[in-house]
Design a protein around this motif. Structure first.
Motif, short mmCIF file in Angstrom:
data_model
loop_
_atom_site.label_atom_id
_atom_site.label_comp_id
_atom_site.label_asym_id
_atom_site.label_seq_id
_atom_site.Cartn_x
_atom_site.Cartn_y
_atom_site.Cartn_z
N GLY A 1 8.32 29.59 11.30
CA GLY A 1 6.96 29.83 10.85
C GLY A 1 6.91 30.62 9.54
N ILE A 2 5.79 30.48 8.85
CA ILE A 2 5.56 31.13 7.56
C ILE A 2 4.73 32.39 7.78
N THR A 3 5.25 33.54 7.38
CA THR A 3 4.46 34.77 7.42
C THR A 3 4.15 35.18 5.98
N LEU A 4 3.05 35.88 5.81
CA LEU A 4 2.69 36.33 4.47
C LEU A 4 3.76 37.28 3.90
N PRO A 5 4.24 38.28 4.65
CA PRO A 5 5.29 39.14 4.09
C PRO A 5 6.57 38.37 3.76
N GLY A 6 6.95 37.43 4.63
CA GLY A 6 8.16 36.67 4.37
C GLY A 6 8.04 35.80 3.14
N LEU A 7 6.87 35.19 2.96
CA LEU A 7 6.64 34.34 1.79
C LEU A 7 6.69 35.16 0.51
N ILE A 8 6.07 36.34 0.54
CA ILE A 8 6.09 37.22 -0.63
C ILE A 8 7.51 37.64 -0.96
N GLU A 9 8.28 38.01 0.06
CA GLU A 9 9.65 38.46 -0.16
C GLU A 9 10.51 37.32 -0.71
N THR A 10 10.32 36.10 -0.20
CA THR A 10 11.09 34.95 -0.68
C THR A 10 10.83 34.70 -2.16
N ILE A 11 9.56 34.70 -2.54
CA ILE A 11 9.20 34.45 -3.94
C ILE A 11 9.71 35.58 -4.83
N ARG A 12 9.51 36.81 -4.40
CA ARG A 12 9.93 37.94 -5.23
C ARG A 12 11.44 37.91 -5.46
#
Length: 327
Positions: free
Chosen positions: A219-230
């Motif tokens: 699943g996609i979480t907002l914190p995980g997505l932000i950390e991946t992009i950063r």
């Protein structure tokens, strides 16, 4: 740069915190007090000439005090992390100045301000679920674009955090990203101008359907997505972080956003043309008397039955294949 305190109000605060620069403003002449707004760091500091003690701030993660030298003189400073609470943080600074005008020392004034800060942080609201889901949608597209384009280009394309009418401005067209958790492609449109194409530019609505992933490890979480992009950014990382801050995101709050999402369907694109069911200023002008007096228009549009299209690159890949999960 220095400006009189009258230049600082809720509207100009927002402008300075979004400017990407550091600005300094004189808010009191006696005692001499400066306010420094650090847009990249999303911090606001109050500085005054050091004449005594400093308040200990070790127990407050968002607040710090210290000394610094300005033109050969020693100045006392209190700094507050103002992410998502610009007006409130500035209000705390003004309360310190007011206390000092009343005869309080800098240490006593900052002590009272920090007590207020604790209460303020305890009551600080989270990003609403609607805004969370919308941000997840914009960032899913951002992540996809990074697969084919350099980070400078992608960051330049992303306009959402800059409070523009469009979420993305690509070379040949504009795109408004809409994300829903519903079973149909029904999206909330905020403002009559949101689906009004800019002159000479085509506008596409990018429809993203998500559903809560439950315990799905992919699943996609907002914190995980932000950390991946950063983690994929280098020299534009700070700019990306600043953009997120304007959306109300704070790394310290990551744990309060545990919800994971997964794609319900493949994203789709719809051309906002003359046949598209959009409420726009020009259409209001044609049918609503004194339409200039109408404000805060919000409505829902269901595009489920409409024919999706392909605006071309750089969006073709995003809307033609199931995007990766895991974020």
């Amino acid at each position: 740069m220095s400006e009189p305190s009258s230049e600082l109000n809720p509207d100009t605060l927002e402008k300075y915190f979004r400017s990407g620069t550091v600005t300094t403003h004189v808010i009191s002449g006696s005692p001499e007090v400066l306010v420094r707004i650090d847009s990249p760091g999303q911090k606001i500091s109050l500085l005054t000439r050091h004449t005594g003690m400093l308040q200990d701030t070790a127990d407050l993660k968002r607040v710090s005090t210290g000394l610094e030298t300005r033109n050969g003189d020693e100045w006392a400073r209190i700094t507050v992390n103002a992410r998502g609470m610009y007006a409130e943080a500035y209000g705390l600074m003004l309360s310190i100045v007011q206390a000092m005008h009343g005869g309080a020392t800098f240490a006593a004034a900052t002590s009272a301000a920090m007590t207020n800060m604790k209460a303020l942080l305890a009551a600080k609201p989270r990003i609403s679920e609607e805004k969370q889901v919308g941000l997840v949608g914009e960032l899913l597209l951002f992540r996809s674009l990074l697969d084919a384009y350099d980070e400078y280009t992608v960051v330049d394309w992303w306009l959402g955090p800059l409070a523009e009418e469009r979420d993305y401005a690509f070379p040949a067209f504009d795109a408004e990203v809409k994300t829903t958790l519903g079973e149909s492609r029904t999206h909330v449109i905020h403002g009559a101008g949101q689906l009004e194409p800019n002159p000479g530019r085509s506008l596409w609505l990018i429809s993203i359907q998500l559903t809560r992933a439950g315990g799905d490890p992919k699943g996609i979480t907002l914190p995980g997505l932000i950390e991946t992009i950063r983690g994929r950014l280098t020299t534009t990382r700070e700019r990306f972080v600043t953009f997120l801050a304007t959306e109300g995101w704070e790394d310290d709050d990551a744990a309060v956003y545990p919800t994971a999402y997964t794609f319900r369907t493949t994203p789709a694109a719809y051309l906002v043309d003359d046949d598209f069911p959009a409420v726009t200023p020009s259409r209001l002008l044609a049918v609503v008397p004194h339409s200039d007096l109408v404000s805060a228009v919000t409505y829902r549009v269901d595009v489920s039955s409409r024919t999706a299209g392909d605006p071309g690159e750089p969006l073709t890949g995003f809307i033609s294949a199931e995007p990766a999960q895991e974020a």
